[in-house]
Design a protein around this motif. Structure first.
Motif, PDB file in Angstrom:
ATOM      1  N   PHE A 181      12.233  -9.405  -3.413  1.00 21.36           N
ATOM      2  CA  PHE A 181      11.097 -10.424  -3.226  1.00 21.36           C
ATOM      3  C   PHE A 181      10.749 -10.590  -4.561  1.00 21.36           C
ATOM      4  N   ALA A 182      10.293 -11.846  -4.587  1.00 21.17           N
ATOM      5  CA  ALA A 182       9.737 -12.118  -6.057  1.00 21.17           C
ATOM      6  C   ALA A 182       8.112 -12.250  -6.293  1.00 21.17           C
ATOM      7  N   ASP A 183       7.496 -11.730  -5.368  1.00 22.42           N
ATOM      8  CA  ASP A 183       6.265 -11.733  -5.211  1.00 22.42           C
ATOM      9  C   ASP A 183       5.598 -10.508  -4.434  1.00 22.42           C
ATOM     10  N   PRO A 184       4.388  -9.921  -4.688  1.00 19.29           N
ATOM     11  CA  PRO A 184       3.881  -8.797  -3.682  1.00 19.29           C
ATOM     12  C   PRO A 184       3.851  -9.002  -2.208  1.00 19.29           C
ATOM     13  N   ALA A 185       3.522 -10.545  -2.082  1.00 21.70           N
ATOM     14  CA  ALA A 185       3.463 -10.757  -0.274  1.00 21.70           C
ATOM     15  C   ALA A 185       4.751 -10.635   0.213  1.00 21.70           C
ATOM     16  N   ASN A 186       5.961 -10.247  -0.556  1.00 23.14           N
ATOM     17  CA  ASN A 186       7.072 -10.614   0.246  1.00 23.14           C
ATOM     18  C   ASN A 186       7.451 -11.750   0.841  1.00 23.14           C
ATOM     19  N   SER A 187       7.040 -12.921   0.258  1.00 20.23           N
ATOM     20  CA  SER A 187       7.068 -14.270   0.802  1.00 20.23           C
ATOM     21  C   SER A 187       8.254 -15.307   0.220  1.00 20.23           C
ATOM     22  N   ARG A 188       8.758 -14.786  -1.099  1.00 22.86           N
ATOM     23  CA  ARG A 188       9.688 -15.486  -1.584  1.00 22.86           C
ATOM     24  C   ARG A 188      10.787 -14.696  -2.253  1.00 22.86           C
ATOM     25  N   ARG A 232      10.066  -3.879  -3.250  1.00 22.04           N
ATOM     26  CA  ARG A 232       9.305  -4.658  -2.143  1.00 22.04           C
ATOM     27  C   ARG A 232       7.825  -4.291  -2.507  1.00 22.04           C
ATOM     28  N   SER A 233       7.053  -5.739  -1.996  1.00 17.37           N
ATOM     29  CA  SER A 233       5.791  -5.396  -2.245  1.00 17.37           C
ATOM     30  C   SER A 233       5.193  -5.273  -3.545  1.00 17.37           C
ATOM     31  N   GLY A 234       6.022  -5.892  -4.492  1.00 15.81           N
ATOM     32  CA  GLY A 234       5.352  -5.815  -5.844  1.00 15.81           C
ATOM     33  C   GLY A 234       5.250  -4.198  -6.344  1.00 15.81           C
ATOM     34  N   GLY A 243      13.726 -12.678  -3.967  1.00 18.39           N
ATOM     35  CA  GLY A 243      13.718 -12.160  -5.254  1.00 18.39           C
ATOM     36  C   GLY A 243      15.089 -12.810  -6.313  1.00 18.39           C
TER      37      GLY A 243
END
Length: 648
Positions: free
Chosen positions: A525-532, A474-476, A534
């Motif tokens: 998730f797929a991005d550090p912002a946890n918006s997309r 999580r969170s990159g 994984g």
């Protein structure tokens, strides 16, 4: 000079001035890009230099053909040198619903990949190497979890009682249960066999005292959606469709049946994977359904199955069982001890089992998490004190340090229970041969690390790589770092950084050529912002350790294919004069930061004319029956290619 034509020198300088201006303008607007481009080119050049690889090793990605990629959850090295890659449904609800279950067999030498029919959803199963070279696989997924907001039908556990001492009762999937008080009806989602009642007699007089009902468990759901079909208290349920004595003797009892979150549910299925035929062979099912179990080989060659979530998504309450490879059947141990799921359990030289405290998740935070030594026969459990960050052992890794006869264990990183953001940078050491074993801190990982992958190498170092600081990356927070741990110096040394981040559902294993393969990773998730959301990592990555860049590796020829405990064996080698060590390394079976199979056993070594003589230790608990990789390593730490040998 020709009249009317410009001066060529002046024209050349004008072009240089224009190009320079353009480059400066680009640098002003895109300086970081140009710097990064140059840095990446230099980095690629630097890590490919022979002297860099000889100190740090090298990583490379293995791309399978598109139709052969999968969400690899489990991997095991087979005695054929090939790798079994198991996905099952691959943590993909659509695959599960469509009954698409995947297994691959990868040949790292030839580079071939073969699809293998997969009979059950072996997602989150347990596995261990058997003495004959087969791989035992037990447990898996009966039903996927549902979060509270996604649950539309009230449901839960129905305990079915059978008071008839003369016959068992089969409850089919689809059977309906109606509450005697609440009047609500629930439907069995699976079939269950309820054993017949057991007659009780007075041991002194022989007088009949009554029957103890046979008990079965089944997951039920309400017939219709909605909160009005929930129940709030225990009720007795009649089984619809039964008549006469069957109706009187068979009934259900359930506590609250609600719209609460539903955890994953396990299966009883068990198989042996035949590495020669490359197929699954069904064996007797376990006594308990298990999702996230650990399988550990015991002193007598039987296999202990521990923990897991059962057929209704509850933690198996300490009912442990043993598989006998001779009969391919299971029996309860008769003693109960509860652990969280995927507990790290290792057979010790005393025949007892060491629990390091490492685990992969489910279970109460205050029960079964203390490390200690367990006598499975008597059920006695002796705690081992001194563990630092004891509340951060979930998703930690544990490795039996080489050589195995030293009985020193390293516990690596870990995090808080469940989806906690807490993690630890600590490693912890324990020497079980000490008079009073106690954990002490080892070298720091530099940052909090969950899901570290670790593999024993033939030169007695341990490769520790990957993981993430937070739950499931999580969170990159993936950690693109690798280290070699030296047990003699009790220290880490940074080596080349991996190319792929690895967290949950990732693992590693040593290959017969001395390289290490890495698989999996299932970020939230797929991005550090946890918006997309994984995406599961399907790429395989292989690490070539520094020792394979230090010149020619020693050659080993001849020698027996079978080694005896306490016996000796001679192997021919033109490089005998520089050989220093001999190691038997048990092939790995890895998943969820849990690999209780891998161990490296030191053999005695003496040089002979044209070869070496090796001596195998006598202890059966140290040298378990089975297939091993025999590595002979020279004075520079360069190993031979492994020879497969069997210890009966």
């Amino acid at each position: 000079m020709t009249p009317g034509r410009p001066d060529p020198t002046r024209r050349r300088w004008r072009r240089i001035a224009v190009v320079t201006a353009v480059v400066l303008a680009l640098a002003g607007a895109n300086g970081p890009w140009l710097y990064r481009f140059g840095s990446e080119k230099y980095h690629a050049y630097r890590i490919d230099r022979p002297e860099y690889k000889a100190r740090n090793g090298r990583w490379e990605i293995v791309e399978f053909p598109e139709g052969y990629r999968q969400n690899t959850i489990h991997a095991a090295l087979l005695r054929t040198g090939k790798v079994l890659l198991v996905a099952g449904s691959g943590n993909d609800q659509e695959n599960f619903d469509a009954r698409r279950f995947d297994t691959r067999v990868w040949d790292p030498v030839k580079g071939t990949v073969k699809k293998v029919p997969t009979p059950s959803d072996l997602f989150c199963t347990g596995h261990t190497q058997l003495a004959d070279g087969n791989l035992l696989i037990a447990g898996g997924t009966q039903r996927y979890e549902k979060l509270k907001g996604d649950v539309t039908k009230a449901g839960g556990l129905m305990v079915v009682h059978n008071e008839n001492p003369d016959k068992p009762m089969t409850i089919k999937a689809g059977t309906r249960f109606t509450g005697r008080k609440n009047g609500k009806t629930f439907v069995a989602q699976d079939a269950v066999l309820v054993p017949r009642a057991r007659k009780r007699f007075d041991p002194e007089t022989g007088r009949f005292l009554g029957n103890d009902a046979g008990v079965g468990r089944v997951y039920v759901e309400a017939e219709r959606r909605g909160a009005r079909h929930e129940t709030g208290a225990e009720d007795n349920y009649r089984v619809r469709g039964l008549r006469g004595a069957d109706a009187r003797n068979t009934y259900g009892i359930a506590q609250k049946l609600a719209l609460d979150k539903k955890d994953f549910q396990g299966i009883r299925d068990a198989y042996e994977f035949d590495p020669v035929a490359e197929r699954y062979v069904k064996v007797d099912p376990m006594k308990e359904a298990r999702w996230y179990p650990t399988l550990t080989t015991l002193s007598d060659g039987k296999v202990l199955s521990v923990s897991g979530l059962d057929e209704v998504g509850q933690l198996v309450p300490g009912k442990n069982e043993v598989y006998d490879p001779a009969t391919r059947s299971w029996e309860y141990t008769g003693k109960e001890r509860q652990f969280p799921t995927y507990p790290a359990l290792f057979l010790t030289q005393s025949g007892k089992v060491f629990y390091s405290g490492s685990n992969a998740g489910y279970g109460p935070a205050d029960k079964g998490r203390d490390p200690g030594v367990w006598d499975v026969r008597t059920n006695e459990f002796t705690k081992v004190p001194g563990m630092s960050d004891p509340d951060r052992l979930e998703t930690s890794g544990t490795v039996l340090l080489p050589p195995a006869q030293d009985e020193k264990y390293l516990v690596i990183g870990g995090g808080g229970v469940g989806e906690s953001r807490a993690s630890t940078r600590r490693t912890r050491l324990v020497d079980l041969r000490a008079e009073n074993p106690r954990f002490t801190d080892g070298p720091s990982l530099g940052r909090g690390t969950r899901y570290p992958q670790s593999s024993i190498l033939p030169d007695d170092t341990v490769l520790v790589s990957g993981g993430s600081e937070d739950y499931r990356g999580r969170s990159g927070s993936d950690i693109l770092e690798a280290r070699l741990y030296d047990p003699d110096r009790n220290s880490f040394r940074r080596v080349a950084d991996p190319l792929v981040g690895r967290n949950y559902h990732a693992g590693s294993l040593l290959l017969p050529d001395g390289r290490v393969m890495f698989f999996g990773s299932d970020p939230l998730f797929a991005d550090p912002a946890n918006s997309r959301p994984g995406v599961f990592e399907q790429r395989i990555e292989v690490y070539t350790p520094p020792y394979l860049y230090r010149g020619g590796r020693p050659v080993v020829k001849g020698g027996p294919g079978t080694l005896r405990r306490g016996g000796t064996a001679v192997f021919r080698s033109p490089d005998a004069a520089r050989l220093e060590t001999a190691r038997l390394i048990r092939p790995s079976a890895s998943t969820h930061v849990t690999d209780v199979d891998q161990r490296s056993i030191a053999l005695g070594l003496e040089r002979t004319a044209g070869g070496v003589e090796v001596t195998v230790p006598k202890n059966r608990n140290l040298v378990q029956p089975g297939w091993y990789m025999l590595f002979l390593t020279d004075r520079d730490g360069v190993p031979s290619t492994a020879r497969w040998v069997r210890v009966p």
